[in-house]
Design a protein around this motif. Structure first.
Motif, PDB file in Angstrom:
ATOM      1  N   TRP A   2       0.853  -1.182   0.000  1.00 38.53           N
ATOM      2  CA  TRP A   2       0.000   0.000   0.000  1.00 38.53           C
ATOM      3  C   TRP A   2       0.889   1.232   0.000  1.00 38.53           C
ATOM      4  O   TRP A   2       1.968   1.222   0.601  1.00 38.53           O
ATOM      5  N   TYR A   3       0.421   2.278  -0.642  1.00 34.15           N
ATOM      6  CA  TYR A   3       1.182   3.519  -0.747  1.00 34.15           C
ATOM      7  C   TYR A   3       0.351   4.664  -0.180  1.00 34.15           C
ATOM      8  O   TYR A   3      -0.756   4.918  -0.646  1.00 34.15           O
ATOM      9  N   PHE A   4       0.891   5.307   0.825  1.00 38.31           N
ATOM     10  CA  PHE A   4       0.238   6.430   1.484  1.00 38.31           C
ATOM     11  C   PHE A   4       0.964   7.709   1.090  1.00 38.31           C
ATOM     12  O   PHE A   4       2.186   7.778   1.188  1.00 38.31           O
ATOM     13  N   SER A   5       0.210   8.707   0.659  1.00 33.96           N
ATOM     14  CA  SER A   5       0.818   9.999   0.334  1.00 33.96           C
ATOM     15  C   SER A   5       0.332  11.043   1.329  1.00 33.96           C
ATOM     16  O   SER A   5      -0.849  11.126   1.638  1.00 33.96           O
ATOM     17  N   CYS A  39       5.206  13.101   0.638  1.00 28.11           N
ATOM     18  CA  CYS A  39       5.938  11.952   1.155  1.00 28.11           C
ATOM     19  C   CYS A  39       5.123  10.712   0.817  1.00 28.11           C
ATOM     20  O   CYS A  39       3.926  10.660   1.077  1.00 28.11           O
ATOM     21  N   LEU A  40       5.773   9.734   0.222  1.00 29.64           N
ATOM     22  CA  LEU A  40       5.127   8.465  -0.093  1.00 29.64           C
ATOM     23  C   LEU A  40       5.692   7.396   0.822  1.00 29.64           C
ATOM     24  O   LEU A  40       6.905   7.202   0.890  1.00 29.64           O
ATOM     25  N   PHE A  41       4.802   6.732   1.517  1.00 32.27           N
ATOM     26  CA  PHE A  41       5.197   5.664   2.429  1.00 32.27           C
ATOM     27  C   PHE A  41       4.688   4.345   1.872  1.00 32.27           C
ATOM     28  O   PHE A  41       3.488   4.176   1.665  1.00 32.27           O
ATOM     29  N   GLU A  42       5.591   3.412   1.625  1.00 23.75           N
ATOM     30  CA  GLU A  42       5.219   2.082   1.149  1.00 23.75           C
ATOM     31  C   GLU A  42       5.078   1.176   2.368  1.00 23.75           C
ATOM     32  O   GLU A  42       5.995   1.065   3.184  1.00 23.75           O
ATOM     33  N   ARG A  49      -3.402  -1.553   8.678  1.00 21.90           N
ATOM     34  CA  ARG A  49      -4.242  -1.050   9.766  1.00 21.90           C
ATOM     35  C   ARG A  49      -3.435  -0.240  10.775  1.00 21.90           C
ATOM     36  O   ARG A  49      -3.859   0.825  11.227  1.00 21.90           O
ATOM     37  N   HIS A  50      -2.250  -0.710  11.112  1.00 19.83           N
ATOM     38  CA  HIS A  50      -1.404  -0.002  12.077  1.00 19.83           C
ATOM     39  C   HIS A  50      -0.944   1.350  11.525  1.00 19.83           C
ATOM     40  O   HIS A  50      -0.862   2.334  12.269  1.00 19.83           O
ATOM     41  N   PHE A  51      -0.664   1.384  10.237  1.00 15.94           N
ATOM     42  CA  PHE A  51      -0.214   2.636   9.627  1.00 15.94           C
ATOM     43  C   PHE A  51      -1.362   3.643   9.582  1.00 15.94           C
ATOM     44  O   PHE A  51      -1.179   4.817   9.901  1.00 15.94           O
ATOM     45  N   VAL A  52      -2.548   3.189   9.211  1.00 14.35           N
ATOM     46  CA  VAL A  52      -3.730   4.064   9.192  1.00 14.35           C
ATOM     47  C   VAL A  52      -4.001   4.592  10.599  1.00 14.35           C
ATOM     48  O   VAL A  52      -4.289   5.780  10.779  1.00 14.35           O
ATOM     49  N   GLY A  59      -3.784  12.917  13.276  1.00 12.05           N
ATOM     50  CA  GLY A  59      -4.670  13.858  12.598  1.00 12.05           C
ATOM     51  C   GLY A  59      -4.169  14.285  11.232  1.00 12.05           C
ATOM     52  O   GLY A  59      -4.452  15.396  10.781  1.00 12.05           O
ATOM     53  N   LEU A  60      -3.435  13.408  10.562  1.00 18.35           N
ATOM     54  CA  LEU A  60      -2.856  13.731   9.257  1.00 18.35           C
ATOM     55  C   LEU A  60      -3.780  13.315   8.118  1.00 18.35           C
ATOM     56  O   LEU A  60      -4.362  12.227   8.145  1.00 18.35           O
ATOM     57  N   ALA A  61      -3.908  14.185   7.138  1.00 20.23           N
ATOM     58  CA  ALA A  61      -4.671  13.862   5.929  1.00 20.23           C
ATOM     59  C   ALA A  61      -3.764  13.036   5.017  1.00 20.23           C
ATOM     60  O   ALA A  61      -2.576  13.322   4.884  1.00 20.23           O
ATOM     61  N   TYR A  62      -4.329  12.030   4.384  1.00 18.46           N
ATOM     62  CA  TYR A  62      -3.544  11.164   3.515  1.00 18.46           C
ATOM     63  C   TYR A  62      -4.424  10.592   2.412  1.00 18.46           C
ATOM     64  O   TYR A  62      -5.645  10.629   2.496  1.00 18.46           O
ATOM     65  N   GLU A  63      -3.768  10.085   1.393  1.00 21.47           N
ATOM     66  CA  GLU A  63      -4.422   9.328   0.334  1.00 21.47           C
ATOM     67  C   GLU A  63      -3.708   7.996   0.258  1.00 21.47           C
ATOM     68  O   GLU A  63      -2.502   7.912   0.498  1.00 21.47           O
TER      69      GLU A  63
END
Length: 79
Positions: A2-5, A39-42, A49-52, A59-63
């Motif tokens: 999964w990639y979180f930006s 920042c992209l986190f792989e 679930r832990h990362f979310v 309180g960070l917005a992410y996609e």
């Protein structure tokens, strides 16, 4: 995977380092004004679930994406 930006400007140094420890790989996509650097986190599937939870607690917005988004896709989202 999964990639979180997350916008780089919204992260403190401590938040960035904490998320970096939870991710398999961290990259920074640099954009010129008026766009923000991202920042992209792989993250491995098992850690999703832990990362979310970590992002939500801060309180960070992410996609999130199942595959690594291209630079053009990231830029299109910011327009």
């Amino acid at each position: 995977m999964w990639y979180f930006s997350v916008r780089q400007s919204e992260l403190t140094n401590d938040q960035y380092q904490a998320l970096q420890k939870k991710a398999v790989l961290t990259e920074v996509e640099i954009f010129n004004e008026p766009f923000h650097n991202l920042c992209l986190f792989e993250v491995e599937r098992e850690q999703y679930r832990h990362f979310v939870d970590a992002l939500d607690l801060e309180g960070l917005a992410y996609e999130v994406d199942r595959g690594r988004p291209t630079r053009q896709e990231l830029l299109a989202r910011m327009r």
